[in-house]
Every structure is written in C-alpha cells, then in structure tokens.
Design a protein around this motif. Structure first.
Motif, PDB file in Angstrom:
ATOM      1  N   ALA A  34       0.810  -1.219   0.000  1.00 22.20           N
ATOM      2  CA  ALA A  34       0.000   0.000   0.000  1.00 22.20           C
ATOM      3  C   ALA A  34       0.840   1.263   0.000  1.00 22.20           C
ATOM      4  CB  ALA A  34      -0.923  -0.004   1.216  1.00 22.20           C
ATOM      5  N   TRP A  35       2.097   1.148   0.411  1.00 22.41           N
ATOM      6  CA  TRP A  35       2.932   2.337   0.606  1.00 22.41           C
ATOM      7  C   TRP A  35       3.060   3.167  -0.671  1.00 22.41           C
ATOM      8  CZ3 TRP A  35       4.374   5.043   4.588  1.00 22.41           C
ATOM      9  CH2 TRP A  35       5.491   5.880   4.542  1.00 22.41           C
ATOM     10  N   GLY A  36       3.508   2.573  -1.748  1.00 22.66           N
ATOM     11  CA  GLY A  36       3.695   3.323  -2.988  1.00 22.66           C
ATOM     12  C   GLY A  36       2.401   3.866  -3.558  1.00 22.66           C
ATOM     13  N   ILE A  37       1.354   3.037  -3.563  1.00 23.04           N
ATOM     14  CA  ILE A  37       0.057   3.465  -4.104  1.00 23.04           C
ATOM     15  C   ILE A  37      -0.537   4.588  -3.271  1.00 23.04           C
ATOM     16  CG2 ILE A  37      -2.310   2.721  -4.599  1.00 23.04           C
ATOM     17  CD1 ILE A  37      -0.254   1.685  -6.559  1.00 23.04           C
ATOM     18  N   GLY A  38      -0.258   4.587  -1.956  1.00 17.28           N
ATOM     19  CA  GLY A  38      -0.761   5.654  -1.093  1.00 17.28           C
ATOM     20  C   GLY A  38      -0.279   7.023  -1.545  1.00 17.28           C
ATOM     21  N   PHE A  39       0.969   7.122  -1.941  1.00 17.54           N
ATOM     22  CA  PHE A  39       1.507   8.406  -2.415  1.00 17.54           C
ATOM     23  C   PHE A  39       0.885   8.803  -3.747  1.00 17.54           C
ATOM     24  CE2 PHE A  39       4.928   7.076   0.481  1.00 17.54           C
ATOM     25  CZ  PHE A  39       5.048   8.226   1.240  1.00 17.54           C
ATOM     26  N   PHE A  94      -1.839  -0.124  10.169  1.00 16.29           N
ATOM     27  CA  PHE A  94      -2.528   0.529   9.051  1.00 16.29           C
ATOM     28  C   PHE A  94      -2.725   2.032   9.277  1.00 16.29           C
ATOM     29  CE2 PHE A  94      -3.294  -3.933   8.645  1.00 16.29           C
ATOM     30  CZ  PHE A  94      -3.248  -4.154   7.275  1.00 16.29           C
ATOM     31  N   ILE A  95      -3.297   2.424  10.400  1.00 18.14           N
ATOM     32  CA  ILE A  95      -3.511   3.846  10.654  1.00 18.14           C
ATOM     33  C   ILE A  95      -2.179   4.573  10.824  1.00 18.14           C
ATOM     34  CG2 ILE A  95      -4.441   5.524  12.281  1.00 18.14           C
ATOM     35  CD1 ILE A  95      -6.523   4.217  10.457  1.00 18.14           C
ATOM     36  N   LEU A  96      -1.254   3.957  11.545  1.00 13.82           N
ATOM     37  CA  LEU A  96       0.060   4.579  11.725  1.00 13.82           C
ATOM     38  C   LEU A  96       0.756   4.784  10.387  1.00 13.82           C
ATOM     39  CD1 LEU A  96       2.355   5.625  13.481  1.00 13.82           C
ATOM     40  CD2 LEU A  96       3.154   3.256  13.725  1.00 13.82           C
ATOM     41  N   ILE A 132      -0.713   7.738   8.645  1.00 12.18           N
ATOM     42  CA  ILE A 132      -0.249   9.011   9.222  1.00 12.18           C
ATOM     43  C   ILE A 132       1.169   9.331   8.747  1.00 12.18           C
ATOM     44  CG2 ILE A 132       0.377  10.163  11.379  1.00 12.18           C
ATOM     45  CD1 ILE A 132      -1.944   8.608  12.702  1.00 12.18           C
ATOM     46  N   LEU A 133       2.040   8.321   8.797  1.00 13.76           N
ATOM     47  CA  LEU A 133       3.414   8.534   8.345  1.00 13.76           C
ATOM     48  C   LEU A 133       3.456   8.899   6.865  1.00 13.76           C
ATOM     49  CD1 LEU A 133       5.237   5.596  10.169  1.00 13.76           C
ATOM     50  CD2 LEU A 133       5.405   8.032  10.697  1.00 13.76           C
ATOM     51  N   LEU A 134       2.623   8.253   6.078  1.00 13.34           N
ATOM     52  CA  LEU A 134       2.560   8.544   4.645  1.00 13.34           C
ATOM     53  C   LEU A 134       2.148   9.997   4.418  1.00 13.34           C
ATOM     54  CD1 LEU A 134       1.159   6.120   1.965  1.00 13.34           C
ATOM     55  CD2 LEU A 134       0.756   8.568   1.786  1.00 13.34           C
ATOM     56  N   LEU A 135       1.184  10.467   5.214  1.00 14.31           N
ATOM     57  CA  LEU A 135       0.730  11.846   5.089  1.00 14.31           C
ATOM     58  C   LEU A 135       1.845  12.826   5.448  1.00 14.31           C
ATOM     59  CD1 LEU A 135      -1.932  13.333   4.362  1.00 14.31           C
ATOM     60  CD2 LEU A 135      -2.382  13.507   6.816  1.00 14.31           C
ATOM     61  N   VAL A 136       2.615  12.492   6.478  1.00 18.72           N
ATOM     62  CA  VAL A 136       3.731  13.351   6.893  1.00 18.72           C
ATOM     63  C   VAL A 136       4.808  13.401   5.808  1.00 18.72           C
ATOM     64  CG1 VAL A 136       5.593  13.642   8.565  1.00 18.72           C
ATOM     65  CG2 VAL A 136       3.310  12.996   9.357  1.00 18.72           C
ATOM     66  N   ILE A 178      10.072  20.205   4.161  1.00 15.54           N
ATOM     67  CA  ILE A 178      11.280  19.450   4.477  1.00 15.54           C
ATOM     68  C   ILE A 178      11.009  18.370   5.517  1.00 15.54           C
ATOM     69  CG2 ILE A 178      12.111  20.893   6.397  1.00 15.54           C
ATOM     70  CD1 ILE A 178      14.925  20.649   5.157  1.00 15.54           C
ATOM     71  N   ILE A 179       9.901  18.523   6.250  1.00 15.14           N
ATOM     72  CA  ILE A 179       9.497  17.491   7.219  1.00 15.14           C
ATOM     73  C   ILE A 179       9.355  16.139   6.524  1.00 15.14           C
ATOM     74  CG2 ILE A 179       7.615  16.756   8.761  1.00 15.14           C
ATOM     75  CD1 ILE A 179       7.068  19.748   9.238  1.00 15.14           C
ATOM     76  N   GLY A 180       8.901  16.146   5.270  1.00 16.88           N
ATOM     77  CA  GLY A 180       8.690  14.901   4.534  1.00 16.88           C
ATOM     78  C   GLY A 180       9.959  14.104   4.311  1.00 16.88           C
TER      79      GLY A 180
END
Length: 257
Positions: free
Chosen positions: A33-38, A108-110, A113-117, A209-211
């Motif tokens: 899910a990581w890549g598709i999430g972006f 999943f939720i974590l 959140i990390l993906l959003l950051v 830059i946080i990303g």
C-alpha cells in the motif's frame, strides 16, 4: 480543504486494506500500500486543486512513476507468499484478544499518518497556485532521477542475484551494492529529497522538508536499514562487507553513514 480531503482518502484506503488483510490473514499486504498511497495523495490533490501548475504536474508524474514502480516490484516479490515474519512476530506479541485492534492502529492507521507526513511537499504544492519554476526545481528533478535510478537498479540487481541458484545464502556486494549496503533505501530517501526541492517554489513550502527528513529517519533508524543490519550482523561475510562499504550514503568512506 484539499488536505482534509486527502486525509479522508487515506483513511478510507488504509481502513479498507485492514479489512482485506484480516480476510487474507496477512497484515504484510500493507507494504504494497505504501507506494500506491503516495499516488493517491498526488492524484487527489491534483484533481481538486483549482489551478494546475508546472510544479504540481511534474510532482504528479514523478510520484506516480515512483509509487507504481514500487508497488509492482513488491507485488511481484510478495504476492502468493506467507505473511512477512515482522507481522507474524507482531501477532505473537499482541495475543489473540487485541491483535486486530492493534494491527489497525499500529500498522494501518500509523502507516497512513506517516505517509501523510512524508507527503508534506506534495501537500504544499497541491494547495498552491504559484506557477513559478526555478533552477533549483530543475535540480530537484535531477536528484529525483538519481534516487529513482539507485532504488530501481538496486532492486533489479538484487532480484537478479537471488534468481541464481549459486548465490543462495550469499550476499550481493557488487554493482550499486558495492557503493552502499542499502542502495534501494538510499535511493528512496534521495527521491523524496528531490521531490522536496521540486516543491520549493515559494517560501512557505520550506516546511515540506518534514517529509524527506521523516522518510530518511524512518529508513535509517526504524523500518529499513536496522532490520536488515540486525539480521546479518553476526555473519562473517556481512562483517567483512560492512567494513569496506558505507551503510547508507555512497562514497563517503568504508564506515560512513
């Protein structure tokens, strides 16, 4: 408004993945899910932003290429295989009664959140109408290309190496793997530094830059490098390899970062 909408899309996305994972009894599908999430973040932001800019279009294209490449690579490697040992160990630690709730929140939720950051540079660009393109934005494209190349070629070299029967149980120490012990992770981090530089076309976007800082720290100290280093740390061949090869950043000395 755009950030709220993207957050809702990610919440629905990872919640749906959680239910699919429980049906399959395999929480490791979250890695796919990581890549598709972006890609979802970039596409959603681009579709709803009122003014499409040069920078937003470039970032949409590059993030989509990066996310789809990562998804197909992991899908080819992992689909049809048992649940990854990391998630198996999590189930054992959590026990039967709270395993699903903890999986939902801690996996999943974590990850959402990390993906959003990590997506901060994308979010700033997709909420901007500034249509300027500076020389450092072009430099960001070059940095992204280098990072994407490192990640893609590193993964390809490792896949090819593992397919050779004579290499079973051996370490890959040639090609890009001779310049850093983790070319794929280094390439991923560098790609996001490139995305950040591309996004930097107005002052407020410096907060993006946080990303890249977040993804670099995650790969270096949490979910990427430490797990593999721990796995191989007692092997004589790995010790010898580590003595002459930088851990993360290429070409900065045999024991460099």
């Amino acid at each position: 408004m755009i950030i709220w909408m993207i957050s809702c899309v990610l919440f629905v996305y990872f919640t749906a993945l959680f239910f699919l994972a429980q049906y399959l009894h395999n929480n490791s599908i979250v890695d796919l899910a990581w890549g598709i999430g972006f890609v979802l973040v970039a596409v959603t932001g681009y579709l709803v932003m009122p003014v499409k800019t040069t920078v937003s279009t470039v970032i949409l294209v590059l993030v989509t290429i990066w996310g789809l490449r990562l998804f197909f690579h992991l899908a080819k490697r992992n689909i049809g295989k048992p649940e990854d040992y990391r998630y198996v160990n999590m189930r054992k630690r959590w026990g039967k009664h709270w395993a699903k709730l903890k999986a939902y929140l801690n996996v999943f939720i974590l990850q959402g959140i990390l993906l959003l950051v990590v997506s901060m540079p994308i979010l700033f660009v997709m909420t901007s109408s500034v249509n300027t393109f500076y020389w450092w934005n072009g430099m960001g494209i070059l940095i992204w290309l280098i990072g994407f190349g490192y990640e893609t070629i590193g993964d390809y070299q490792l896949t090819k190496f593992k397919k050779t029967n004579d290499n079973h149980g051996k370490l890959l120490t040639t090609g890009l793997w001779s310049t850093t012990r983790h070319p794929n992770y280094f390439g991923e981090a560098l790609s996001w530094w490139g995305i950040f530089l591309i996004s930097l076309n107005e002052t407020r976007n410096i907060w993006g830059i946080i990303g890249p800082v977040t993804i670099t720290l995650l790969l270096l100290f949490v979910s990427g490098v430490p797990l593999l280093e721990k796995k191989y740390k007692d092997r004589p061949d790995f010790i010898a390899y580590a003595e002459k090869t930088p851990k993360f950043i290429p070409f900065i000395g045999k024991k460099g970062l």
